[in-house]
Structures are given as structure tokens and as C-alpha cells.
Design an enzyme around this catalytic site. Sequence first.
Site, PDB file in Angstrom:
ATOM      1  N   GLY A  14      84.541  69.263 -51.347  1.00  0.00           N
ATOM      2  CA  GLY A  14      84.653  68.241 -52.395  1.00  0.00           C
ATOM      3  C   GLY A  14      84.930  68.796 -53.778  1.00  0.00           C
ATOM      4  CB  SER A  85      86.680  81.257 -47.801  1.00  0.00           C
ATOM      5  OG  SER A  85      87.254  80.711 -48.950  1.00  0.00           O
TER       6      SER A  85
HETATM    7  P1  ADP Z   1      87.917  69.965 -51.041  1.00  0.00           P
HETATM    8  O1  ADP Z   1      89.291  70.139 -50.455  1.00  0.00           O
HETATM    9  O2  ADP Z   1      87.532  71.095 -51.956  1.00  0.00           O
HETATM   10  O3  ADP Z   1      86.858  69.683 -50.007  1.00  0.00           O
HETATM   11  P2  ADP Z   1      88.947  67.455 -52.029  1.00  0.00           P
HETATM   12  O4  ADP Z   1      90.222  67.909 -52.667  1.00  0.00           O
HETATM   13  O5  ADP Z   1      89.042  66.853 -50.653  1.00  0.00           O
HETATM   14  O6  ADP Z   1      87.923  68.693 -52.012  1.00  0.00           O
HETATM   15  O7  ADP Z   1      88.191  66.416 -52.991  1.00  0.00           O
HETATM   16  C1  ADP Z   1      88.057  66.620 -54.383  1.00  0.00           C
HETATM   17  C2  ADP Z   1      87.828  65.307 -55.113  1.00  0.00           C
HETATM   18  O8  ADP Z   1      87.659  65.568 -56.510  1.00  0.00           O
HETATM   19  C3  ADP Z   1      88.977  64.334 -54.972  1.00  0.00           C
HETATM   20  O9  ADP Z   1      88.459  63.043 -54.805  1.00  0.00           O
HETATM   21  C4  ADP Z   1      89.714  64.474 -56.334  1.00  0.00           C
HETATM   22  O10 ADP Z   1      90.401  63.303 -56.681  1.00  0.00           O
HETATM   23  C5  ADP Z   1      88.567  64.767 -57.294  1.00  0.00           C
HETATM   24  N1  ADP Z   1      88.950  65.486 -58.520  1.00  0.00           N
HETATM   25  C6  ADP Z   1      88.639  65.112 -59.776  1.00  0.00           C
HETATM   26  N2  ADP Z   1      89.148  65.959 -60.692  1.00  0.00           N
HETATM   27  C7  ADP Z   1      89.803  66.918 -60.017  1.00  0.00           C
HETATM   28  C8  ADP Z   1      90.542  68.081 -60.413  1.00  0.00           C
HETATM   29  N3  ADP Z   1      90.691  68.459 -61.698  1.00  0.00           N
HETATM   30  N4  ADP Z   1      91.082  68.851 -59.445  1.00  0.00           N
HETATM   31  C9  ADP Z   1      90.919  68.509 -58.149  1.00  0.00           C
HETATM   32  N5  ADP Z   1      90.236  67.419 -57.700  1.00  0.00           N
HETATM   33  C10 ADP Z   1      89.678  66.617 -58.631  1.00  0.00           C
END
Ligand code: ADP
Length: 181
Positions: A14, A85
Site C-alpha cells: 500500500g 522485498s
Molecule cells: P503497493 O503496490 O505498494 O502495495 P499500491 O500502489 O497498490 O501500493 O497502493 C498505493 C495507494 O496509495 C494507491 O491507492 C495510490 O493512489 C495512493 N497514493 C497516494 N499518493 C501516492 C503517491 N505519491 N505515489 C503512489 N501512490 C500514492
Amino acid sequence: MQKGVTIWLTGLSGAGKSTIAEELEPRLRRMGLELEPLDGDVIRTNLSQGLTFSRTDRDVNVRRIGFVCELLTRHGVIVITSAISPYRAVRTELKERIGNFIEVYVSCPIEECINRDVKGLYKRAIAGEIPQFTGISDPYEEPLNPDIVCHTHLETLDESVSKIVDYLVIKGYIAPVAVEV
Ligand code: ADP
């Protein structure tokens, strides 16, 4: 012009790894670059099917991803990989082995990840339904000396992605981009 390189996104579930990868990919493609996204979840359902979330199996999984990254990087591809990781030692091992390796720490406080709970996994992990869940009941070892840190709770997605693109240019992996008008 491009040089092969592995862009290794690490961070909590997340934190924003997939979101950054999904935004970075089309941005680099529009520049005509040769890329391969390697998503941790996709690897787990294909290359690493059956592996658990024990430290040993997590390290095996990360080494497998690293092996594919190494082959592609050697052939001039820009690889974007997003996998939690959690263990520092194996990330460092891959950095040394691959060489053209950019460690991107996708940093976000656990409270914010729990708040986002993109896949509903934190709720289940906190309820004790998912054992060995990184950040809740399993460790995450922060990078000590990452090449790039994206603070996704403080910056926009565009800012996070731009940091990576700018770094690729500065390090000479890609040519400077003509400004789009
Ligand atoms: P991960 O792949 O690390 O498990 P995700 O990409 O699935 O995480 O989820 C990240 C969440 O955070 C998404 O809902 C995204 O819209 C939100 N978010 C808010 N700000 C950012 C940012 N600057 N960069 C990346 N994601 C962001």
C-alpha cells in the site's frame, strides 16, 4: 538512447509501488524506451507459485525476480519491479550482482498504509487472519542508503515519478527528454 537498468521499488504493502510503476511505465514508453514491468504479485502467481511468506521463501522469491531483472538489464531493457522485498541483505546482494540497479524506497508510514488499505489486507492482518504480514506481524527493513526515496504521503504521484525519470537522466540511463509542448 537507453542503457539497461533495474528500477527496484521496495516498500510496505500500500505504500505506492504499483501505482508508481503503472505511471512510470507509460511515461517512459512515450519516450520510445524498451521496458519490462515485473510486478511482485504477478511473479508470485507465475514464477514463484507455491512459495510461502517465510523469510527463506521471501528471499527465494526476491532472488528469482532479481535473476530475471539481471537478464533483462544485461540486454539493455529498463526493468521496473515492484515487490515488498522486506529484507535488506538480499536487496543489497542484487544491487551488487546487477550493477545497473536503482533502489527506490517507496516510503509511507504504516498508519497511512493501514488507512489506505488498498486491498483490504491490513484489516485482515490486524484481525490476525493473515500471518506474517509485512509491517504488522513480519519485519520490513528500510533501505539505509536508497538511491531515491518517494514519500508518497507527502508528494504527488507525478512528483514521485518525476524523481525517478530525472534520476535516470542524471545517471545517463536515458537521454534528456525534449520538453513536450
Ligand atoms: P503497493 O503496490 O505498494 O502495495 P499500491 O500502489 O497498490 O501500493 O497502493 C498505493 C495507494 O496509495 C494507491 O491507492 C495510490 O493512489 C495512493 N497514493 C497516494 N499518493 C501516492 C503517491 N505519491 N505515489 C503512489 N501512490 C500514492
